[in-house]
Design a protein around this motif. Sequence first.
Motif, mmCIF file in Angstrom:
data_model
loop_
_atom_site.group_PDB
_atom_site.id
_atom_site.type_symbol
_atom_site.label_atom_id
_atom_site.label_comp_id
_atom_site.label_asym_id
_atom_site.label_seq_id
_atom_site.Cartn_x
_atom_site.Cartn_y
_atom_site.Cartn_z
ATOM 1 N N THR A 158 0.805 -1.218 0.000
ATOM 2 C CA THR A 158 0.000 0.000 0.000
ATOM 3 C C THR A 158 0.841 1.272 0.000
ATOM 4 N N SER A 159 2.133 1.147 0.301
ATOM 5 C CA SER A 159 3.004 2.331 0.287
ATOM 6 C C SER A 159 3.530 2.645 -1.111
ATOM 7 N N MET A 160 3.343 1.731 -2.065
ATOM 8 C CA MET A 160 3.877 1.919 -3.412
ATOM 9 C C MET A 160 2.993 2.862 -4.217
ATOM 10 N N LYS A 161 3.641 3.728 -4.998
ATOM 11 C CA LYS A 161 2.944 4.698 -5.824
ATOM 12 C C LYS A 161 3.389 4.554 -7.275
ATOM 13 N N VAL A 162 2.445 4.778 -8.194
ATOM 14 C CA VAL A 162 2.758 4.682 -9.614
ATOM 15 C C VAL A 162 3.860 5.666 -9.990
ATOM 16 N N GLU A 163 3.806 6.862 -9.402
ATOM 17 C CA GLU A 163 4.754 7.912 -9.781
ATOM 18 C C GLU A 163 6.193 7.555 -9.457
ATOM 19 N N LYS A 164 6.442 6.827 -8.367
ATOM 20 C CA LYS A 164 7.823 6.548 -7.970
ATOM 21 C C LYS A 164 8.208 5.078 -8.047
ATOM 22 N N ASP A 165 7.244 4.196 -8.205
ATOM 23 C CA ASP A 165 7.537 2.753 -8.179
ATOM 24 C C ASP A 165 7.042 2.044 -9.433
ATOM 25 N N TYR A 166 6.990 2.744 -10.556
ATOM 26 C CA TYR A 166 6.352 2.188 -11.749
ATOM 27 C C TYR A 166 6.956 0.846 -12.150
ATOM 28 N N LEU A 167 8.272 0.767 -12.243
ATOM 29 C CA LEU A 167 8.904 -0.455 -12.736
ATOM 30 C C LEU A 167 8.723 -1.623 -11.767
ATOM 31 N N LYS A 168 8.729 -1.358 -10.463
ATOM 32 C CA LYS A 168 8.488 -2.420 -9.489
ATOM 33 C C LYS A 168 7.052 -2.938 -9.605
ATOM 34 N N LEU A 169 6.120 -2.009 -9.703
ATOM 35 C CA LEU A 169 4.717 -2.387 -9.850
ATOM 36 C C LEU A 169 4.501 -3.152 -11.156
ATOM 37 N N GLU A 170 5.133 -2.688 -12.215
ATOM 38 C CA GLU A 170 5.003 -3.351 -13.505
ATOM 39 C C GLU A 170 5.511 -4.779 -13.439
ATOM 40 N N SER A 171 6.665 -4.979 -12.820
ATOM 41 C CA SER A 171 7.238 -6.327 -12.710
ATOM 42 C C SER A 171 6.293 -7.267 -11.968
ATOM 43 N N LEU A 172 5.683 -6.775 -10.888
ATOM 44 C CA LEU A 172 4.751 -7.595 -10.122
ATOM 45 C C LEU A 172 3.505 -7.921 -10.946
ATOM 46 N N PHE A 173 2.990 -6.936 -11.680
ATOM 47 C CA PHE A 173 1.795 -7.173 -12.488
ATOM 48 C C PHE A 173 2.081 -8.166 -13.610
ATOM 49 N N LEU A 174 3.238 -8.055 -14.255
ATOM 50 C CA LEU A 174 3.589 -8.990 -15.323
ATOM 51 C C LEU A 174 3.738 -10.413 -14.779
ATOM 52 N N GLU A 175 4.333 -10.538 -13.581
ATOM 53 C CA GLU A 175 4.453 -11.864 -12.975
ATOM 54 C C GLU A 175 3.082 -12.422 -12.619
ATOM 55 N N PHE A 176 2.234 -11.573 -12.084
ATOM 56 C CA PHE A 176 0.874 -11.996 -11.749
ATOM 57 C C PHE A 176 0.148 -12.497 -12.996
ATOM 58 N N SER A 177 0.244 -11.775 -14.082
ATOM 59 C CA SER A 177 -0.414 -12.171 -15.327
ATOM 60 C C SER A 177 0.096 -13.533 -15.800
ATOM 61 N N SER A 178 1.389 -13.743 -15.662
ATOM 62 C CA SER A 178 1.962 -15.034 -16.050
ATOM 63 C C SER A 178 1.421 -16.160 -15.174
ATOM 64 N N ARG A 179 1.287 -15.888 -13.871
ATOM 65 C CA ARG A 179 0.811 -16.925 -12.948
ATOM 66 C C ARG A 179 -0.637 -17.315 -13.225
ATOM 67 N N VAL A 180 -1.462 -16.365 -13.658
ATOM 68 C CA VAL A 180 -2.860 -16.705 -13.952
ATOM 69 C C VAL A 180 -3.049 -17.073 -15.418
ATOM 70 N N ASP A 181 -1.962 -17.050 -16.192
ATOM 71 C CA ASP A 181 -1.955 -17.462 -17.590
ATOM 72 C C ASP A 181 -2.896 -16.616 -18.451
ATOM 73 N N VAL A 182 -2.822 -15.287 -18.247
ATOM 74 C CA VAL A 182 -3.569 -14.329 -19.054
ATOM 75 C C VAL A 182 -2.592 -13.272 -19.548
ATOM 76 N N ARG A 183 -2.674 -12.924 -20.831
ATOM 77 C CA ARG A 183 -1.783 -11.888 -21.359
ATOM 78 C C ARG A 183 -1.943 -10.598 -20.554
ATOM 79 N N PRO A 184 -0.841 -9.954 -20.184
ATOM 80 C CA PRO A 184 -0.946 -8.704 -19.423
ATOM 81 C C PRO A 184 -1.801 -7.657 -20.125
ATOM 82 N N SER A 185 -1.661 -7.551 -21.443
ATOM 83 C CA SER A 185 -2.448 -6.555 -22.175
ATOM 84 C C SER A 185 -3.939 -6.847 -22.069
#
Length: 275
Positions: free
Chosen positions: A201-228
């Motif tokens: 909850t402390s993460m912000k798009v403005e300062k943590d974009y690449l960290k958030l992106e990495s987590l979202f891409l991994e999540f998408s892979s785990r549920v087997d759905v294209r990130p887009s």
Amino acid sequence: MTQTAVLYSRVGVLKAELPSAGIELMPGVCWGAVDAFPTPAYWVFQTLNRRMNSAPLRYRLGRSLAEEVGACLLGGHGIPAEVGLAAYERMRLKDAFNPRAIPTEESVLDWLAEPLEVATRRVRYRFAAQKSRYLAACLPIVHDAPSFATGRQLRDWLLALPGIGPKTASWVARNWMDADDVAILDVHILRFGQAIGLFDTSMKVEKDYLKLESLFLEFSSRVDVRPSELDAVIWYEMANSPLAVRALSKQHRAPKPGARPSRKSGPKTVQFELI
């Protein structure tokens, strides 16, 4: 153990088996119940629902990279989607994306300052001065853009352009290259990720974009759905459901496995039954 759900469409029935609600998908993130907004299982089923009952997702807005940059630069950041698209269509009608007749900042500002026709309303475009400055500076560079092998390469190149941050650059890359190596992170994705425990909850798009992106891409892979695809499904439902936004604004974690949402806690767009 698994949870099984059946999705009905006009042409058939789809039976899907997903891991049980309590199984951990990623550290700190469980699958959750398929009928409990906004769990991972819920979004997987929403994706299946759109595949069965909607036209294939199409991301491109422009006919050239310059048009795509213009469309994305004119949208987002507090600008309603229909207003951004109306401004983009205005620019196309003015031939603003013609590489042989690049408009000046003054010309773009004049065009954006004119009221736009949006449905039955006439509205004024916000940030006309700022966006006209960015467009006038970006277009000559984009017309001479090199070729790119991946969406991330395009995204990283775009970041050097005036007025283009990670979200807009990723949006262009996703649209233009159908890219799945970038993520378009906005407030809807941030709230979703915080609700299920994917994002701190402390993460912000403005300062943590690449960290958030990495987590979202991994999540998408785990549920087997294209990130887009997953990004588009979440954005569409959240953008069109005030109840969903309100629900995520009030919580930081997903409902406990097996818990059912209240009648007012989220959207009711999936037609399925648990068996």
